[in-house]
Design a protein around this motif. Structure first.
Motif, PDB file in Angstrom:
ATOM      1  N   ASP A 284       5.030  -6.154  -6.912  1.00  0.00           N
ATOM      2  CA  ASP A 284       5.014  -7.349  -7.751  1.00  0.00           C
ATOM      3  C   ASP A 284       3.753  -7.470  -8.585  1.00  0.00           C
ATOM      4  O   ASP A 284       3.457  -8.536  -9.125  1.00  0.00           O
ATOM      5  CB  ASP A 284       5.202  -8.604  -6.885  1.00  0.00           C
ATOM      6  N   SER A 285       2.993  -6.381  -8.688  1.00  0.00           N
ATOM      7  CA  SER A 285       1.829  -6.374  -9.572  1.00  0.00           C
ATOM      8  C   SER A 285       1.733  -4.990 -10.202  1.00  0.00           C
ATOM      9  O   SER A 285       2.168  -4.004  -9.603  1.00  0.00           O
ATOM     10  CB  SER A 285       0.548  -6.698  -8.791  1.00  0.00           C
ATOM     11  N   PRO A 286       1.177  -4.892 -11.410  1.00  0.00           N
ATOM     12  CA  PRO A 286       1.108  -3.585 -12.078  1.00  0.00           C
ATOM     13  C   PRO A 286       0.297  -2.584 -11.262  1.00  0.00           C
ATOM     14  O   PRO A 286      -0.834  -2.862 -10.860  1.00  0.00           O
ATOM     15  CB  PRO A 286       0.410  -3.916 -13.414  1.00  0.00           C
ATOM     16  N   GLN A 287       0.882  -1.423 -11.010  1.00  0.00           N
ATOM     17  CA  GLN A 287       0.212  -0.391 -10.229  1.00  0.00           C
ATOM     18  C   GLN A 287       0.964   0.918 -10.383  1.00  0.00           C
ATOM     19  O   GLN A 287       2.137   0.944 -10.779  1.00  0.00           O
ATOM     20  CB  GLN A 287       0.130  -0.760  -8.752  1.00  0.00           C
ATOM     21  N   LEU A 288       0.307   1.989 -10.053  1.00  0.00           N
ATOM     22  CA  LEU A 288       0.936   3.301 -10.054  1.00  0.00           C
ATOM     23  C   LEU A 288       0.956   3.829  -8.630  1.00  0.00           C
ATOM     24  O   LEU A 288      -0.086   3.880  -7.973  1.00  0.00           O
ATOM     25  CB  LEU A 288       0.159   4.284 -10.933  1.00  0.00           C
ATOM     26  N   HIS A 289       2.125   4.202  -8.151  1.00  0.00           N
ATOM     27  CA  HIS A 289       2.192   4.943  -6.893  1.00  0.00           C
ATOM     28  C   HIS A 289       2.185   6.416  -7.273  1.00  0.00           C
ATOM     29  O   HIS A 289       3.053   6.886  -8.014  1.00  0.00           O
ATOM     30  CB  HIS A 289       3.450   4.614  -6.100  1.00  0.00           C
ATOM     31  N   PHE A 290       1.214   7.163  -6.735  1.00  0.00           N
ATOM     32  CA  PHE A 290       1.013   8.555  -7.126  1.00  0.00           C
ATOM     33  C   PHE A 290       1.014   9.435  -5.891  1.00  0.00           C
ATOM     34  O   PHE A 290       0.328   9.150  -4.909  1.00  0.00           O
ATOM     35  CB  PHE A 290      -0.325   8.690  -7.860  1.00  0.00           C
ATOM     36  N   GLU A 291       1.822  10.496  -5.915  1.00  0.00           N
ATOM     37  CA  GLU A 291       1.888  11.438  -4.806  1.00  0.00           C
ATOM     38  C   GLU A 291       1.620  12.856  -5.288  1.00  0.00           C
ATOM     39  O   GLU A 291       1.950  13.213  -6.423  1.00  0.00           O
ATOM     40  CB  GLU A 291       3.280  11.426  -4.154  1.00  0.00           C
ATOM     41  N   ILE A 292       1.045  13.646  -4.398  1.00  0.00           N
ATOM     42  CA  ILE A 292       0.937  15.097  -4.577  1.00  0.00           C
ATOM     43  C   ILE A 292       1.573  15.740  -3.360  1.00  0.00           C
ATOM     44  O   ILE A 292       1.207  15.428  -2.224  1.00  0.00           O
ATOM     45  CB  ILE A 292      -0.526  15.563  -4.710  1.00  0.00           C
ATOM     46  N   ARG A 293       2.531  16.627  -3.594  1.00  0.00           N
ATOM     47  CA  ARG A 293       3.195  17.321  -2.498  1.00  0.00           C
ATOM     48  C   ARG A 293       3.133  18.815  -2.715  1.00  0.00           C
ATOM     49  O   ARG A 293       3.223  19.301  -3.835  1.00  0.00           O
ATOM     50  CB  ARG A 293       4.662  16.880  -2.378  1.00  0.00           C
ATOM     51  N   ARG A 294       2.997  19.515  -1.604  1.00  0.00           N
ATOM     52  CA  ARG A 294       3.107  20.971  -1.608  1.00  0.00           C
ATOM     53  C   ARG A 294       4.407  21.295  -0.912  1.00  0.00           C
ATOM     54  O   ARG A 294       4.526  21.163   0.300  1.00  0.00           O
ATOM     55  CB  ARG A 294       1.931  21.601  -0.879  1.00  0.00           C
ATOM     56  N   GLY A 295       5.423  21.688  -1.687  1.00  0.00           N
ATOM     57  CA  GLY A 295       6.758  21.756  -1.138  1.00  0.00           C
ATOM     58  C   GLY A 295       7.229  20.346  -0.841  1.00  0.00           C
ATOM     59  O   GLY A 295       7.157  19.464  -1.692  1.00  0.00           O
ATOM     60  N   VAL A 296       7.706  20.099   0.383  1.00  0.00           N
ATOM     61  CA  VAL A 296       8.131  18.749   0.754  1.00  0.00           C
ATOM     62  C   VAL A 296       7.025  17.976   1.466  1.00  0.00           C
ATOM     63  O   VAL A 296       7.185  16.801   1.775  1.00  0.00           O
ATOM     64  CB  VAL A 296       9.379  18.798   1.664  1.00  0.00           C
ATOM     65  N   ASN A 297       5.904  18.603   1.727  1.00  0.00           N
ATOM     66  CA  ASN A 297       4.861  17.986   2.534  1.00  0.00           C
ATOM     67  C   ASN A 297       3.849  17.242   1.673  1.00  0.00           C
ATOM     68  O   ASN A 297       3.235  17.823   0.774  1.00  0.00           O
ATOM     69  CB  ASN A 297       4.137  19.053   3.372  1.00  0.00           C
ATOM     70  N   PRO A 298       3.652  15.942   1.946  1.00  0.00           N
ATOM     71  CA  PRO A 298       2.671  15.179   1.167  1.00  0.00           C
ATOM     72  C   PRO A 298       1.239  15.562   1.531  1.00  0.00           C
ATOM     73  O   PRO A 298       0.940  15.836   2.695  1.00  0.00           O
ATOM     74  CB  PRO A 298       2.972  13.729   1.570  1.00  0.00           C
ATOM     75  N   GLU A 299       0.368  15.571   0.545  1.00  0.00           N
ATOM     76  CA  GLU A 299      -1.058  15.812   0.751  1.00  0.00           C
ATOM     77  C   GLU A 299      -1.843  14.651   0.143  1.00  0.00           C
ATOM     78  O   GLU A 299      -1.403  14.031  -0.819  1.00  0.00           O
ATOM     79  CB  GLU A 299      -1.481  17.143   0.130  1.00  0.00           C
ATOM     80  N   ASP A 300      -2.978  14.373   0.725  1.00  0.00           N
ATOM     81  CA  ASP A 300      -3.793  13.252   0.269  1.00  0.00           C
ATOM     82  C   ASP A 300      -4.277  13.517  -1.163  1.00  0.00           C
ATOM     83  O   ASP A 300      -5.036  14.465  -1.408  1.00  0.00           O
ATOM     84  CB  ASP A 300      -4.993  13.092   1.200  1.00  0.00           C
ATOM     85  N   PRO A 301      -3.849  12.694  -2.130  1.00  0.00           N
ATOM     86  CA  PRO A 301      -4.297  12.912  -3.500  1.00  0.00           C
ATOM     87  C   PRO A 301      -5.814  12.887  -3.656  1.00  0.00           C
ATOM     88  O   PRO A 301      -6.377  13.568  -4.519  1.00  0.00           O
ATOM     89  CB  PRO A 301      -3.641  11.750  -4.273  1.00  0.00           C
ATOM     90  N   MET A 302      -6.488  12.119  -2.800  1.00  0.00           N
ATOM     91  CA  MET A 302      -7.942  11.995  -2.915  1.00  0.00           C
ATOM     92  C   MET A 302      -8.651  13.317  -2.630  1.00  0.00           C
ATOM     93  O   MET A 302      -9.788  13.515  -3.040  1.00  0.00           O
ATOM     94  CB  MET A 302      -8.455  10.915  -1.979  1.00  0.00           C
ATOM     95  N   ALA A 303      -7.969  14.217  -1.922  1.00  0.00           N
ATOM     96  CA  ALA A 303      -8.566  15.536  -1.660  1.00  0.00           C
ATOM     97  C   ALA A 303      -8.414  16.466  -2.865  1.00  0.00           C
ATOM     98  O   ALA A 303      -9.051  17.522  -2.913  1.00  0.00           O
ATOM     99  CB  ALA A 303      -7.899  16.163  -0.437  1.00  0.00           C
ATOM    100  N   HIS A 304      -7.576  16.065  -3.806  1.00  0.00           N
ATOM    101  CA  HIS A 304      -7.304  16.905  -4.979  1.00  0.00           C
ATOM    102  C   HIS A 304      -7.909  16.380  -6.271  1.00  0.00           C
ATOM    103  O   HIS A 304      -8.313  17.162  -7.137  1.00  0.00           O
ATOM    104  CB  HIS A 304      -5.792  17.028  -5.197  1.00  0.00           C
ATOM    105  N   LEU A 305      -7.910  15.053  -6.428  1.00  0.00           N
ATOM    106  CA  LEU A 305      -8.242  14.467  -7.726  1.00  0.00           C
ATOM    107  C   LEU A 305      -9.690  14.666  -8.114  1.00  0.00           C
ATOM    108  O   LEU A 305     -10.592  14.616  -7.282  1.00  0.00           O
ATOM    109  CB  LEU A 305      -7.911  12.967  -7.709  1.00  0.00           C
ATOM    110  N   ARG A 306      -9.888  14.875  -9.414  1.00  0.00           N
ATOM    111  CA  ARG A 306     -11.245  15.101  -9.952  1.00  0.00           C
ATOM    112  C   ARG A 306     -11.553  14.044 -10.998  1.00  0.00           C
ATOM    113  O   ARG A 306     -10.681  13.558 -11.668  1.00  0.00           O
ATOM    114  CB  ARG A 306     -11.329  16.488 -10.584  1.00  0.00           C
TER     115      ARG A 306
END
Length: 306
Positions: A284-306
């Motif tokens: 109910d508020s503007p936001q982006l849900h963002f995922e990074i997956r390797r295959g079907v397995n989710p990985e923490d985006p914070m470990a990837h983002l620069r």
């Protein structure tokens, strides 16, 4: 936002999220049938038989032939009948066909998540069960799965993510994952405060990505170059969603947008604007849900983002 295993899409994607990809069970190799086989009408011909009520072994049958002509994986047929190598059959023996597995819908699940759990594209599950858009499910509903489908042990099927509580951010259990050596470089899709972190939440659910606070209409950019494999709003809970397949089996997801600026099959560059931020879906508020997956397995985006 609902994040309970569709990637299917991700499954289809990595295998393509057709991504999201089949059940992952290898079919037996096609064999050259003997002329004496009761199935063969011409060299190489294949006749599918209706074996729903079982199959009575005939002279010259082999298990691989029966599996081929009944349209079922040989390994599943062997297991259903307690057969071990060398899979000896007797004339007149009655073979039971493997019972197609089913998934019982749990609260908070949708077709996308179920597809992810079994590594099957949600579109394939929809077609297999005669479910049309917007792919609505009911708790307790049985979803028929392809024979041989097995749940991934690394993916949760009953998790939900909510996007506007700082309490979740404070109390989430952080599950760090080290990026693979061949992982693409991912940039932030948009800059903003992280509302919900990756991992287990205080409510016992799980967030398979991060939720980023944004201004309505802000530019959402591709985190890395890739191909759009889904762009639409048919999946309950995600609002307007974009899925992009990248190199080495990686997929990124961008949900809750107000406007999509790309279409399926589009090739996008790193930093290209793919959507406008919004609050569609279950937030109910503007936001982006963002995922990074390797295959079907989710990985923490914070470990990837620069």
């Amino acid at each position: 936002m609902r994040l309970p295993v569709v990637i299917s899409l991700f499954a289809a994607l990595s295998a393509s999220l057709s991504a999201c990809a089949s059940s992952g069970i290898r079919e037996p190799a096609r064999v050259e049938y003997r002329n004496a086989s009761p199935y063969t009408t011409a060299p190489g011909a294949v006749i599918r038989r209706d074996c729903r009520n079982g199959y009575e072994v005939r002279n010259g049958d082999t298990l691989s032939e029966v599996a081929e002509h009944c349209g079922t994986p040989m390994r599943e047929l062997a297991e259903a009948n307690g057969l071990n190598r060398p899979y000896t059959l007797r004339v007149g023996q009655r073979l039971t066909m493997p019972r197609p597995p089913v998934h019982v819908v749990q609260r908070g699940e949708n077709l996308y998540r179920i597809g992810l759990r079994y590594n099957i594209p949600f579109q394939q599950l929809a077609a297999h069960n005669g479910i049309g858009a917007p792919y609505e499910l009911e708790v307790g509903q049985q979803i028929r799965l392809p024979v041989g489908a097995r749940a991934s042990t690394n993916n949760s099927a009953s998790d939900r993510s909510t996007g506007n509580t700082s309490r979740n951010t404070r109390n989430a259990r952080v599950e760090r994952t080290e990026p693979a050596a061949n992982a693409p470089r991912f940039d932030w899709p948009v800059r903003g405060r992280v509302l919900t972190s990756f991992g287990r939440t205080s409510e016992g659910g799980r967030n398979d990505g991060i939720n980023i606070e944004v201004r309505h209409g802000a530019d959402i950019r591709a985190a890395a170059a890739g191909q759009v494999v889904y762009a639409g709003g048919e999946l309950d809970g995600y609002g307007q969603l974009v899925l992009i397949r990248h190199s080495n089996g990686y997929v990124t997801a961008y949900a809750h947008n107000s406007q999509l600026l790309v279409r399926e099959s589009d090739q996008v560059e790193r930093g290209q604007v793919i959507a406008r931020a919004g609050s569609t879906g279950t937030v109910d508020s503007p936001q982006l849900h963002f995922e990074i997956r390797r295959g079907v397995n989710p990985e923490d985006p914070m470990a990837h983002l620069r």
